[in-house]
Motif scaffolding. Structure first.
Motif, mmCIF file in Angstrom:
data_model
loop_
_atom_site.group_PDB
_atom_site.id
_atom_site.type_symbol
_atom_site.label_atom_id
_atom_site.label_comp_id
_atom_site.label_asym_id
_atom_site.label_seq_id
_atom_site.Cartn_x
_atom_site.Cartn_y
_atom_site.Cartn_z
ATOM 1 N N GLN A 253 3.866 3.994 8.728
ATOM 2 C CA GLN A 253 4.110 4.533 7.396
ATOM 3 C C GLN A 253 4.994 3.586 6.603
ATOM 4 O O GLN A 253 6.182 3.433 6.880
ATOM 5 C CB GLN A 253 4.770 5.912 7.468
ATOM 6 C CG GLN A 253 4.973 6.544 6.099
ATOM 7 C CD GLN A 253 5.479 7.961 6.170
ATOM 8 O OE1 GLN A 253 5.142 8.706 7.090
ATOM 9 N NE2 GLN A 253 6.297 8.357 5.222
ATOM 10 N N PHE A 410 2.266 4.729 2.331
ATOM 11 C CA PHE A 410 0.920 4.460 2.803
ATOM 12 C C PHE A 410 0.907 4.437 4.328
ATOM 13 O O PHE A 410 1.825 3.907 4.952
ATOM 14 C CB PHE A 410 0.412 3.114 2.284
ATOM 15 C CG PHE A 410 0.205 3.067 0.801
ATOM 16 C CD1 PHE A 410 -0.957 3.561 0.230
ATOM 17 C CD2 PHE A 410 1.191 2.551 -0.030
ATOM 18 C CE1 PHE A 410 -1.149 3.527 -1.150
ATOM 19 C CE2 PHE A 410 1.020 2.513 -1.394
ATOM 20 C CZ PHE A 410 -0.157 3.003 -1.966
ATOM 21 N N MET A 421 -4.007 -2.766 -1.847
ATOM 22 C CA MET A 421 -2.933 -2.545 -2.811
ATOM 23 C C MET A 421 -2.637 -3.778 -3.665
ATOM 24 O O MET A 421 -1.835 -3.698 -4.595
ATOM 25 C CB MET A 421 -1.650 -2.092 -2.099
ATOM 26 C CG MET A 421 -1.180 -3.010 -0.995
ATOM 27 S SD MET A 421 0.468 -2.546 -0.314
ATOM 28 C CE MET A 421 0.153 -0.923 0.323
ATOM 29 N N GLY A 428 -5.719 1.109 -3.878
ATOM 30 C CA GLY A 428 -4.293 1.385 -3.833
ATOM 31 C C GLY A 428 -3.475 0.605 -4.840
ATOM 32 O O GLY A 428 -2.250 0.683 -4.843
#
Length: 507
Positions: A253, A410, A421, A428
């Motif tokens: 995470q 995320f 991302m 993202g």
């Protein structure tokens, strides 16, 4: 996070032949290795089921059920050769046909448009076009794109071809699930006598499933369990000492501070100023009780893909932050401790940012974090209005670009690929970051078939990330393994493999 388990000075108890383990689990009612419903149950499954590839302490792919592999046709095909001495728990050989059946079960579910939950291993479908068995020991994968990252996706569990859709299928790992008692919420695992690495010295694992994080900790305190896993900050109260060994483990995470690159206030100078102003060490120690690992990039720190040569550019420096903002014309004209400037029409414009954070159902650490970041930005004259909201409302704000700052998280895939991302227009990239060079680098990264090329492009991505500062990576969240004794000598303990090493540990 790479942590060396302390070998000197440990005075905890000696491990026995049977170990009691406590985890939080409220959804698991059947043993389904391809469809795990909770994080910690995957750790239990990984003592029963094995994969072609494993990830080592440096986060590098290594052969496991596969003794070797090679790519061909410029990375369009990857051929894996199985070890000759691997068997399922009943003594039958593990074959390439079992690997193919396991992969196809995952791919079929991942590609099923009639369901919403495509399974934990569904990202395999982004990499694999098809998979076949050339013979009993040879697996051939045709990829959707030539990419070294395919190796990370070969970490899915392998079960017998005839049992891919069954509850509690056989595995080839060091333990066998012999019973799952739903009444007592207990899973019993016994040593696999046919394990290809030899018989485990620890003969039995007894896993109790608890309703809440606090129940897990209470089970340890009352002596019901020998080992527990927890991501609760309450776990930080346990320190390695006479009767307890406490080790932090990294999770996947990643917490980030997203900055809207389309905002007129958030220029490159302003984004860099924010980077210099945030004290991540204080956040980690004060709010997370040390249960987080600072990172500058969307790669695991301390591993072979992490560019630590750039760390100096992420040091806290309030004077440099103020200089950058002044360079953009920001000053405290009205002496209220917040910056302002005159726009093209001569009107005063305040440096005020909308800062959104989504609420977590069982704690408020993320809101506390956002408020602490706002306090830190106030020291350089940036005023923030922090607003907590639901995850659904946060997603709407991000998609619409109706934000200045956002604290987001995320769950990073096993394959270390931050392109989602960073690439222009990708899923993202809510920051509205538009860099043709970064998109090109990510595309090149995704076309590397060698370990050397893969790492080289990762280093270049991180260098450009530092230069452009599209957003801030803050830290990877961590958890605690709390035990009464040493059970592994592995250097790296990470989420999904929290018992890693117990199968070969000799008391």
């Amino acid at each position: 996070m790479l942590l060396l388990l302390p070998l000197d000075g440990i005075r905890a108890e000696s491990i026995g032949s049977s170990v009691n383990i406590g985890i939080q689990s409220t959804k698991t009612i059947t043993i389904r290795p391809f469809e795990p419903l909770e994080r910690d149950i995957i750790t239990i499954y990984n003592e029963v089921y094995e994969s072609l590839i494993t990830i080592d302490d440096n986060y590098t792919p290594q052969g496991y059920l596969a003794e070797s592999w090679e790519e061909s046709n410029s990375g369009k095909y990857w051929t894996f050769t199985l070890r000759p001495d691997i068997h399922f728990s009943d003594g039958t050989p593990v074959t390439a046909y079992d690997v193919v059946a396991s992969a196809n079960y995952i791919l079929d579910k991942a590609n099923d448009e009639n369901i919403t939950d495509h399974g934990f291993y569904s990202n395999l479908a982004y990499f694999v076009k098809n998979i076949t068995a050339k013979d009993d020991r040879t697996v051939v994968v045709r990829t959707k794109r030539p990419y070294y990252g395919i190796l990370y996706e070969m970490t899915f569990p392998v079960v017998p071809e005839s049992q891919v859709a069954s509850d509690n299928p056989m595995g080839s790992g060091p333990y066998v699930i012999t019973d799952f008692n739903l009444d007592s919420k207990t899973i019993y695992l016994n040593a696999n006598e046919n394990w290809w690495k030899g018989k485990p010295a620890i003969r039995e694992l007894v896993v109790t499933l608890y309703e809440t994080k606090q129940d897990v900790i209470t089970g340890y305190e009352y002596g019901q369990d020998d080992i527990i896993f927890t991501r609760a900050t309450a776990g930080s109260q346990y320190k390695t000492g006479a009767k307890t060994i406490s080790t932090s483990y990294r999770t996947n995470q990643l917490e980030c501070l997203y900055m809207n690159n389309a905002s007129s206030e958030l220029t490159l100078n302003a984004r860099r100023a924010i980077r210099y102003a945030i004290d991540r060490t204080k956040i980690i120690n004060s709010i997370y009780s040390g249960l987080a690992v600072q990172t500058n990039f969307p790669f695991y720190p301390g591993t072979w893909l992490y560019n630590d040569s750039l760390d100096s550019q992420y040091s806290m420096n309030l004077d440099e932050a103020r200089r950058l903002l002044a360079e953009d014309g920001w000053e405290d004209y009205d002496e209220n401790h917040f910056l302002d400037r005159l726009d093209s029409e001569g009107k005063q414009q305040n440096l005020h940012l909308r800062f959104y954070v989504y609420e977590e159902p069982d704690n408020d650490v993320r809101l506390e974090t956002a408020n602490m970041i706002a306090d830190q930005l106030a020291l350089i004259g940036i005023e923030c209005k922090v607003e907590a909201m639901t995850m659904a409302n946060m997603k709407e704000k991000l998609r619409a670009g109706s934000f200045d700052l956002a604290l987001v998280a995320f769950s990073m895939d096993v394959c270390p690929d931050p392109g989602f991302m960073l690439m222009r227009g990708n899923t993202g990239n809510y920051n509205r970051y538009k860099s043709s060079r970064m998109t090109e680098l990510c595309e090149q990264y995704r076309s590397q078939t060698s370990q050397e090329g893969f790492r080289e492009k990762a280093m270049e991505i991180q260098a450009l990330f530092t230069e452009d500062c599209p957003f801030l990576c803050l830290y990877f969240r961590s958890g605690s393994v709390i035990s009464r004794y040493l059970y592994t000598t592995r250097r790296d303990i990470h989420e999904y493999e929290l018992l890693r090493g117990i199968e070969t540990y000799t008391p």
